[in-house]
Design an enzyme around this catalytic site. Structure first.
Site, PDB file in Angstrom:
ATOM      1  N   LYS A 192       0.748  -1.375  -0.092  1.00 31.50           N
ATOM      2  CA  LYS A 192      -0.058  -0.098  -0.087  1.00 31.50           C
ATOM      3  C   LYS A 192       0.799   1.418  -0.032  1.00 31.50           C
ATOM      4  CE  LYS A 192      -1.766   2.635   3.167  1.00 31.50           C
ATOM      5  NZ  LYS A 192      -2.009   3.905   2.592  1.00 31.50           N
ATOM      6  N   GLU A 195      -1.609   7.359   0.226  1.00 28.12           N
ATOM      7  CA  GLU A 195      -2.623   8.076  -0.402  1.00 28.12           C
ATOM      8  C   GLU A 195      -2.332   9.163  -1.341  1.00 28.12           C
ATOM      9  OE1 GLU A 195      -2.563   7.521   2.616  1.00 28.12           O
ATOM     10  OE2 GLU A 195      -2.955   9.229   3.806  1.00 28.12           O
ATOM     11  N   GLY A 245       7.281   5.083   7.790  1.00 28.91           N
ATOM     12  CA  GLY A 245       6.352   6.369   7.924  1.00 28.91           C
ATOM     13  C   GLY A 245       6.675   6.687   9.394  1.00 28.91           C
ATOM     14  N   GLY A 250       3.837   4.213  13.252  1.00 32.98           N
ATOM     15  CA  GLY A 250       4.684   2.762  13.735  1.00 32.98           C
ATOM     16  C   GLY A 250       4.197   2.262  14.933  1.00 32.98           C
ATOM     17  N   GLU A 267      10.491   1.529   9.941  1.00 32.33           N
ATOM     18  CA  GLU A 267      11.478   2.649   9.389  1.00 32.33           C
ATOM     19  C   GLU A 267      10.736   3.850   9.937  1.00 32.33           C
ATOM     20  OE1 GLU A 267      14.469   2.182   8.525  1.00 32.33           O
ATOM     21  OE2 GLU A 267      14.333   0.037   8.214  1.00 32.33           O
ATOM     22  N   CYS A 301      13.411  11.374   6.145  1.00 31.57           N
ATOM     23  CA  CYS A 301      13.735  10.913   7.586  1.00 31.57           C
ATOM     24  C   CYS A 301      15.100  11.096   7.868  1.00 31.57           C
ATOM     25  CB  CYS A 301      13.445   9.255   7.373  1.00 31.57           C
ATOM     26  SG  CYS A 301      14.305   8.534   6.287  1.00 31.57           S
ATOM     27  N   GLU A 401      10.405  16.239  14.737  1.00 34.20           N
ATOM     28  CA  GLU A 401      10.581  16.176  13.161  1.00 34.20           C
ATOM     29  C   GLU A 401       9.799  17.519  12.347  1.00 34.20           C
ATOM     30  OE1 GLU A 401       9.241  12.514  11.552  1.00 34.20           O
ATOM     31  OE2 GLU A 401      10.870  12.301  10.392  1.00 34.20           O
TER      32      GLU A 401
HETATM   33  P1  NAD Z   1       2.516   8.378   7.886  1.00 33.68           P
HETATM   34  O1  NAD Z   1       2.837   7.605   9.127  1.00 33.68           O
HETATM   35  O2  NAD Z   1       1.418   9.295   7.927  1.00 33.68           O
HETATM   36  O3  NAD Z   1       2.036   7.347   6.709  1.00 33.68           O
HETATM   37  C1  NAD Z   1       2.792   6.220   6.163  1.00 33.68           C
HETATM   38  C2  NAD Z   1       1.857   5.410   5.667  1.00 33.68           C
HETATM   39  O4  NAD Z   1       1.153   4.679   6.597  1.00 33.68           O
HETATM   40  C3  NAD Z   1       0.984   5.444   4.394  1.00 33.68           C
HETATM   41  O5  NAD Z   1       0.831   4.834   3.444  1.00 33.68           O
HETATM   42  C4  NAD Z   1      -0.487   5.751   5.361  1.00 33.68           C
HETATM   43  O6  NAD Z   1      -1.385   5.613   4.469  1.00 33.68           O
HETATM   44  C5  NAD Z   1      -0.285   4.610   6.326  1.00 33.68           C
HETATM   45  N1  NAD Z   1      -1.163   4.526   7.305  1.00 33.68           N
HETATM   46  C6  NAD Z   1      -1.478   5.900   8.129  1.00 33.68           C
HETATM   47  N2  NAD Z   1      -2.237   5.357   9.235  1.00 33.68           N
HETATM   48  C7  NAD Z   1      -2.119   4.151   9.209  1.00 33.68           C
HETATM   49  C8  NAD Z   1      -2.574   2.831  10.148  1.00 33.68           C
HETATM   50  N3  NAD Z   1      -3.541   3.496  11.067  1.00 33.68           N
HETATM   51  N4  NAD Z   1      -2.326   1.557   9.815  1.00 33.68           N
HETATM   52  C9  NAD Z   1      -1.773   1.134   8.462  1.00 33.68           C
HETATM   53  N5  NAD Z   1      -1.147   1.885   7.903  1.00 33.68           N
HETATM   54  C10 NAD Z   1      -1.310   3.426   8.081  1.00 33.68           C
HETATM   55  O7  NAD Z   1       3.746   8.915   7.158  1.00 33.68           O
HETATM   56  P2  NAD Z   1       4.136   9.888   6.225  1.00 33.68           P
HETATM   57  O8  NAD Z   1       3.509  11.194   6.536  1.00 33.68           O
HETATM   58  O9  NAD Z   1       3.576   9.249   4.544  1.00 33.68           O
HETATM   59  O10 NAD Z   1       5.686   9.953   5.960  1.00 33.68           O
HETATM   60  C11 NAD Z   1       6.286  10.729   6.448  1.00 33.68           C
HETATM   61  C12 NAD Z   1       7.044  10.027   7.722  1.00 33.68           C
HETATM   62  O11 NAD Z   1       7.705   8.982   7.268  1.00 33.68           O
HETATM   63  C13 NAD Z   1       7.984  10.871   8.756  1.00 33.68           C
HETATM   64  O12 NAD Z   1       7.775  10.729   9.814  1.00 33.68           O
HETATM   65  C14 NAD Z   1       9.593  10.445   8.023  1.00 33.68           C
HETATM   66  O13 NAD Z   1      10.449  10.532   8.858  1.00 33.68           O
HETATM   67  C15 NAD Z   1       9.052   8.878   7.984  1.00 33.68           C
HETATM   68  N6  NAD Z   1      10.041   8.240   7.041  1.00 33.68           N
HETATM   69  C16 NAD Z   1      11.086   7.314   7.576  1.00 33.68           C
HETATM   70  C17 NAD Z   1      11.765   7.001   6.583  1.00 33.68           C
HETATM   71  C18 NAD Z   1      12.810   5.896   7.102  1.00 33.68           C
HETATM   72  O14 NAD Z   1      13.459   4.956   6.482  1.00 33.68           O
HETATM   73  N7  NAD Z   1      13.057   5.948   8.755  1.00 33.68           N
HETATM   74  C19 NAD Z   1      11.903   6.845   5.392  1.00 33.68           C
HETATM   75  C20 NAD Z   1      10.786   7.932   4.997  1.00 33.68           C
HETATM   76  C21 NAD Z   1       9.999   8.404   5.857  1.00 33.68           C
END
Ligand code: NAD
Length: 509
Positions: A192, A195, A245, A250, A267, A301, A401
C-alpha cells in the site's frame, strides 16, 4: 496487460490529463467494489495528477487472500533463487526503460525536482539488481559436530505473506527498499503506497507482469491508512509488516500486530544531528549541511535538521551555511536545474511555519528565511530555506521532526557535550561527524545512538549497507543482507543419520 509506453526526456511536461490507477489483485487490475476514487492534486502545478481507486476492507482482504494462496501453493516461494533472480533483474531493466515516465509522475505527485526523481528511479533499479544477487546467494548453517549419528541444518525460509506500507516522501525508492528484498526471499506481498503518491507504486504492476512475476505474488491496494493499512496490519493471514512512515503510526502498527505476534519492521522518523569540529574541512561540511537540510525540502527521514557546531567556529560556519543556502535552486520541480521543489501539502507548509513562529516567540534568531515562498508560475506551496540559532536542546523545533527546510543550530565545547546533545532525542536514525581526526570520528561513531553514522559525508547509501533506526526511529533493518534477513523464518532441521539405536527412553535402555 496495459500499455507500456515510454516517455522520453524531450516529452517531459505537465501532463494534460490525470493517470487512472486501479488496484492490482491476483494478477488483475480492479476498481474498488464500491467505486470509490481519490484524486491527487499536484503540490507544485495544481491540477489533478492521478485518479486512484480508493480501496476498502474488501480490496485489502482480497489482496491478502491472493497473496496467501500464492505463497502456499509455492508458485514463487518454492521456485529456485535463480528463477526469482531472473524476474527481479528483468524488473530492474524495465524500471530503467521507464525512468522518465516514473520520474514525471513522482515529481507531479510529490513536488520533488525532476532530476531528483530520475536519480531515485535509477537508484531503485539498483536495489532490484542487488536483491536478485541475494536471491541466489542465500544459505543457512550446517552442523556436523554434533556426534557421529547426528547432523543438523539451519534453514532460512520465506516468512510468508508480507504487508508493505510506504510513505509519500520517497514513494518509489522506499517501495524498492522493500519489495525486491521480500520477493527475493520468496515472500508474497500486499503493498500500500501513501494515498498522496500512489502512481509509481500502481505502475510497477505493469513492470512486474512484463517481467513474468506470477499472479498473486505481489498485490497492490491503493487507499488510506484506515481501512487499507489497518487491515493489512491486523489480518490473521499476514505474517509480517514492513512499514515506513511516522513514529506515531509505527507505534499503532506495532500495537495491533502484537495481538497476533506478527513480525514488524519499522522505519520511522528522525531528528538527525551533524556535529562539526573546528579541524574539519569546513567548506565540505557546510555544503553537506545545506544538502542535508534542504534536500527533498527537508521532507526526509534522514534530514539533518540540527547541527551541533564547536563554539569557536559557530558564527563563521553558520554564516557559510547561510550563504550556501541562499544559492540552492528552489523552484519549479519540472525545471531540470531545480534542486528543491514544493511542500507536499498546504497543511504541512502551515505546520513547518508553526515550528518557526514558536521558536521565534521563545527567543530564537532567524538567520535566513522563516516564511513561505511563492514561485512564479508554480504557486505558493514552497518554504524558504531557513536557518535558526539561539536555541536550546529542549525546544520543540530542536526535538521534533519539522520535515521542512529548517535548520536548528546548537553549539558545543567538548566531545562529551557534543555526544550528549546529539543523543538528546527520542530518535536514533542517523548522525554525522566532521573532523580530520579519525579518533574523534570513531569516538563519536561508537557513542552516537543512531542506526547510521556518517563521518565526513552525509546521506551516502548503498543497497549493500543496512539502514534503520535505534530508539523511536524504528526496529529491524532495511536493505543490505541484514534487511534481506528480516524476510526469513529460521528453521532448524535436526537429523539422526546413524544406523545405531538412539537408546530407548521407555525403560531406560
Ligand atoms: P504516515 O505515518 O502518515 O503514513 C505512512 C503510511 O502509513 C501511508 O501509506 C499511510 O496511508 C499509512 N497509514 C496511516 N495510518 C495507518 C494505520 N493506522 N495503519 C496502517 N497504515 C497507516 O507517514 P508519512 O507522512 O507518509 O511519511 C512521513 C514520515 O515517514 C516521517 O515521519 C518520516 O520520517 C518517515 N519516514 C521514515 C523513513 C525511514 O526510512 N526511517 C523513510 C521515509 C519516511
Amino acid at each position: 496487460m496495459k500499455d507500456l509506453n515510454v516517455i522520453t526526456e524531450a516529452e517531459i511536461a505537465v501532463p494534460t490529463h490525470p493517470v487512472e490507477l486501479r488496484h492490482f489483485i491476483d494478477g488483475a487490475w480492479v476498481d474498488s467494489a464500491d467505486g470509490a476514487v481519490s484524486e491527487r492534486v499536484s503540490p507544485s502545478h495544481g491540477g489533478v495528477v492521478s485518479r486512484a481507486a480508493q480501496g476498502g476492507e474488501a480490496e485489502a482482504n482480497a489482496a491478502i487472500e491472493a497473496a496467501r494462496k500464492a505463497f502456499n501453493d509455492g508458485r514463487w516461494s518454492r521456485i529456485s533463487g535463480k528463477e526469482r533472480a531472473a524476474v527481479l533483474l528483468k524488473v530492474a531493466d524495465l524500471i530503467e526503460e521507464h525512468t522518465e515516465r516514473l520520474a514525471l509522475l513522482e515529481t507531479m505527485e510529490s513536488g520533488k525536482p525532476i532530476s531528483q526523481s530520475r536519480g531515485e528511479v535509477e537508484g531503485a533499479a539498483d536495489h532490484w539488481r542487488y536483491a536478485a544477487s541475494l536471491a541466489r546467494t542465500t544459505y543457512g548453517d550446517s552442523h556436523n559436530t554434533l556426534g557421529e549419528d547426528m547432523v543438523a541444518m539451519v534453514l532460512k525460509e520465506p516468512i510468508g505473506v508480507v504487508s508493505l506500507i510506504t510513505p509519500w516522501n520517497f514513494p518509489f525508492w522506499i517501495l524498492s527498499q522493500k519489495l525486491p528484498y521480500a520477493l527475493a526471499a520468496g515472500c508474497t506481498c500486499v503493498v500500500k503506497p501513501s494515498e498522496m503518491t500512489p502512481s509509481t507504486t500502481a505502475l510497477i504492476a505493469e513492470l512486474l507482469v512484463a517481467a513474468g512475476l506470477p499472479a498473486g505474488v505481489c498485490n497492490i491496494v491503493l487507499g488510506y491508512g484506515l481501512p487499507v493499512g489497518s487491515t493489512m496490519t491486523s489480518h490473521p493471514e499476514v505474517d509480517m509488516i514492513s512499514f515506513t512512515g511516522s513514529t506515531a503510526v509505527g507505534k499503532k502498527i506495532s500495537e495491533i500486530a502484537a495481538a497476533s505476534l506478527k513480525k514488524v519492521a519499522l522505519e520511522l522518523g528522525g531528528k538527525n544531528p551533524q556535529v562539526i569540529f573546528p579541524d574539519a574541512d569546513l567548506e565540505d561540511a557546510a555544503d553537506a549541511v545545506a544538502f542535508g537540510v534542504h534536500f527533498n525540502v527537508g521532507q526526509c527521514c534522514n534530514s539533518s535538521s540540527r547541527i551541533i557546531v564547536h563554539e569557536d567556529i559557530a558564527e563563521e560556519f553558520t554564516a557559510r551555511v547561510v550563504e550556501l543556502s541562499r544559492q540552492v535552486a528552489f523552484g519549479n520541480p519540472l525545471n531540470p536545474d531545480t534542486q528543491v521543489g514544493a511542500i507536499v501539502t498546504e497543511d504541512h507548509q502551515v505546520k513547518i511555519d508553526g515550528y518557526v513562529t514558536e521558536a521565534v516567540a521563545e527567543g530564537a534568531d532567524v538567520k535566513l528565511g522563516g516564511a513561505a515562498l511563492s514561485v512564479d508560475g508554480v504557486g505558493e506551496q514552497f518554504y524558504q530555506p531557513t536557518i535558526i540559532t539561539k536555541l536550546t536542546s529542549s525546544m520543540r523545533i530542536v526535538q521534533e521532526e519539522v520535515f521542512g527546510p529548517v535548520l536548528s543550530v546548537l553549539t558545543f565545547k567538548t566531545l562529551d557535550e557534543a555526544i550528549e546533545l546529539a543523543n538528546d532525542s527520542i530518535y536514533g536514525l542517523s548522525a554525522g561527524v566532521w573532523s580530520s581526526d579519525v579518533h574523534t570520528c570513531l569516538a563519536f561513531a561508537r557513542r552516537a545512538e543512531a542506526g547510521t553514522v556518517w563521518t565526513n559525508t552525509w546521506m551516502d547509501g548503498f543497497p549493500e549497507v543496512a539502514f534503520g533506526g535505534m530508539k523511536q526511529s524504528g526496529q529491524g533493518r532495511e536493505i543490505g543482507r541484514y534487511g534481506f534477513e528480516e524476510f526469513f523464518e529460521v528453521k532448524s532441521v535436526v537429523m539422526r543419520v546413524g544406523k545405531g539405536s538412539r537408546g530407548a527412553w521407555v525403560g531406560g535402555k
